[in-house]
Scaffold this motif. Structure first.
Motif, PDB file in Angstrom:
ATOM      1  N   ASP A  66      26.717  85.491  19.878  1.00 48.59           N
ATOM      2  CA  ASP A  66      27.121  86.451  20.942  1.00 48.59           C
ATOM      3  C   ASP A  66      28.409  86.656  21.072  1.00 48.59           C
ATOM      4  O   ASP A  66      28.999  87.377  21.954  1.00 48.59           O
ATOM      5  CB  ASP A  66      26.317  86.410  22.189  1.00 48.59           C
ATOM      6  CG  ASP A  66      26.592  85.278  22.857  1.00 48.59           C
ATOM      7  OD1 ASP A  66      27.431  84.242  22.315  1.00 48.59           O
ATOM      8  OD2 ASP A  66      25.992  84.879  24.051  1.00 48.59           O
ATOM      9  N   GLU A 172      24.644  90.872  22.092  1.00 47.56           N
ATOM     10  CA  GLU A 172      23.155  90.810  22.062  1.00 47.56           C
ATOM     11  C   GLU A 172      22.839  89.414  21.558  1.00 47.56           C
ATOM     12  O   GLU A 172      23.085  89.095  20.627  1.00 47.56           O
ATOM     13  CB  GLU A 172      22.305  91.681  21.425  1.00 47.56           C
ATOM     14  CG  GLU A 172      20.959  91.258  21.902  1.00 47.56           C
ATOM     15  CD  GLU A 172      19.932  92.589  21.097  1.00 47.56           C
ATOM     16  OE1 GLU A 172      18.677  92.403  21.116  1.00 47.56           O
ATOM     17  OE2 GLU A 172      20.604  93.463  20.441  1.00 47.56           O
ATOM     18  N   LEU A 175      19.681  87.456  18.130  1.00 50.22           N
ATOM     19  CA  LEU A 175      19.191  88.211  17.226  1.00 50.22           C
ATOM     20  C   LEU A 175      18.576  87.379  15.908  1.00 50.22           C
ATOM     21  O   LEU A 175      18.796  86.290  15.707  1.00 50.22           O
ATOM     22  CB  LEU A 175      20.405  88.845  16.465  1.00 50.22           C
ATOM     23  CG  LEU A 175      21.058  90.032  17.556  1.00 50.22           C
ATOM     24  CD1 LEU A 175      22.227  90.513  16.927  1.00 50.22           C
ATOM     25  CD2 LEU A 175      20.283  91.089  17.852  1.00 50.22           C
ATOM     26  N   ALA A 218      26.296  89.834  13.931  1.00 41.16           N
ATOM     27  CA  ALA A 218      25.719  91.279  13.960  1.00 41.16           C
ATOM     28  C   ALA A 218      27.032  92.277  13.461  1.00 41.16           C
ATOM     29  O   ALA A 218      26.706  93.657  13.230  1.00 41.16           O
ATOM     30  CB  ALA A 218      25.341  91.432  15.429  1.00 41.16           C
ATOM     31  N   ARG A 239      20.769  93.489  12.882  1.00 41.88           N
ATOM     32  CA  ARG A 239      20.265  92.693  13.631  1.00 41.88           C
ATOM     33  C   ARG A 239      19.634  91.622  12.904  1.00 41.88           C
ATOM     34  O   ARG A 239      19.223  90.454  13.727  1.00 41.88           O
ATOM     35  CB  ARG A 239      18.844  93.486  14.225  1.00 41.88           C
ATOM     36  CG  ARG A 239      19.420  94.447  15.390  1.00 41.88           C
ATOM     37  CD  ARG A 239      18.337  95.221  15.970  1.00 41.88           C
ATOM     38  NE  ARG A 239      17.329  94.203  16.553  1.00 41.88           N
ATOM     39  CZ  ARG A 239      17.507  93.663  17.708  1.00 41.88           C
ATOM     40  NH1 ARG A 239      18.461  93.998  18.771  1.00 41.88           N
ATOM     41  NH2 ARG A 239      16.748  92.979  18.377  1.00 41.88           N
ATOM     42  N   ASP A 240      19.565  91.716  11.523  1.00 45.38           N
ATOM     43  CA  ASP A 240      18.915  90.768  10.996  1.00 45.38           C
ATOM     44  C   ASP A 240      19.541  90.514   9.403  1.00 45.38           C
ATOM     45  O   ASP A 240      20.425  91.362   9.105  1.00 45.38           O
ATOM     46  CB  ASP A 240      17.266  91.052  10.640  1.00 45.38           C
ATOM     47  CG  ASP A 240      16.870  92.593   9.906  1.00 45.38           C
ATOM     48  OD1 ASP A 240      17.853  92.897   9.503  1.00 45.38           O
ATOM     49  OD2 ASP A 240      15.859  93.120  10.340  1.00 45.38           O
TER      50      ASP A 240
END
Length: 261
Positions: A66, A172, A175, A218, A239-240
């Motif tokens: 983050d 965020e 994740l 991210a 996100r992945d």
């Protein structure tokens, strides 16, 4: 006069990005920072006998997924003893290197509190960013400390000054990519070293052979060659691991098209 609401871009940050994204871009691009702590009383040697003095030190820095700062520090260091007594600190990240007029560039100060963090994934992330630290990271007096960011102050040139809360800066948390980052990085370094070299040479305009990926989050990927670091931004956040793979494939296709042209 330039609109103060539109700070200049930083590595990995598009032009016109909001102030919080500029700060996050500075954090993700930096491999070092200035740490300011409060000197404890009785520090010893020729230090002032009374505590309370500001104490600034150069530290190697990585960031969490983050973008929260991560440090590897020793209990023998002045700044660690200071943090043990008072966890409040400031971190300065400087994006002005190479500018003819440094004061027109972006720099940010983050205020927050540091605490020791024994999460093995954060430790691994730090050591990928700073592989030379593996030589002493195992010593008993060294540990990862993570900053809980509370506020940030961005100065991005004359008249471009912003205070902001942590939620405007940090990405965020939690994740799915974080748990797969090590696999993504290892796969790219072991099987796609040529792609990493294209990212560096064609997309980022960097010379030298042997660039390696050290992180993937991210918003982009981190590259390193010796003492040099670089930031490869994604076109859009992911996100992945699968979404990161799609972005990396897209970027290498772009690099090949440019190299062929």
């Amino acid at each position: 006069m330039t609109d103060p609401a539109s700070p200049p871009s930083t590595p990995g940050t598009p032009p016109g990005a909001p102030p919080g994204a500029v700060v996050r871009g500075l954090l993700r691009a930096a491999d070092r920072a200035t740490l300011a702590t409060t000197l404890v009383a009785g520090a010893g040697g020729d230090a002032p006998p009374a505590g309370g003095w500001p104490y600034a030190s150069l530290v190697l820095m990585a960031v969490d997924h983050d973008a929260a700062p991560l440090l590897l520090v020793s209990t023998l260091a002045e700044h660690t003893r200071n943090l043990q007594a008072d966890p409040r600190a400031a971190i300065l990240v400087d994006g002005t290197a190479g500018l003819d007029e440094p004061l027109t560039g972006a720099r940010a100060t983050l205020l927050g509190r540091f605490a020791r963090d024994d999460d093995p994934e954060r430790r691994a992330r730090y050591l990928r960013r700073h592989p030379s630290a593996a030589g002493y990271a195992g010593f008993g007096d060294f540990a990862i400390w993570r900053m809980t960011v509370e506020r940030a102050h961005l100065v991005a040139g004359f008249g471009r000054i912003h205070w902001m809360a942590a939620d405007a800066v940090l990405g965020e948390p939690g994740l799915p990519l974080a748990a797969r980052e090590a696999d993504v990085v290892a796969h790219m370094n072991e099987d796609h070293a040529d792609a990493i070299q294209l990212y560096a040479r064609v997309l980022l305009g960097l010379d030298g052979e042997g660039w390696r990926m050290t992180g993937c989050d991210a918003e982009g990927a981190d590259l390193r060659l010796g003492g040099r670091v670089a930031r490869l931004p994604f076109d859009q956040p992911v996100r992945d691991a699968e979404a990161a793979r799609i972005q990396l494939v897209k970027l290498v296709k772009r690099a090949r098209e440019r190299a062929g042209g």
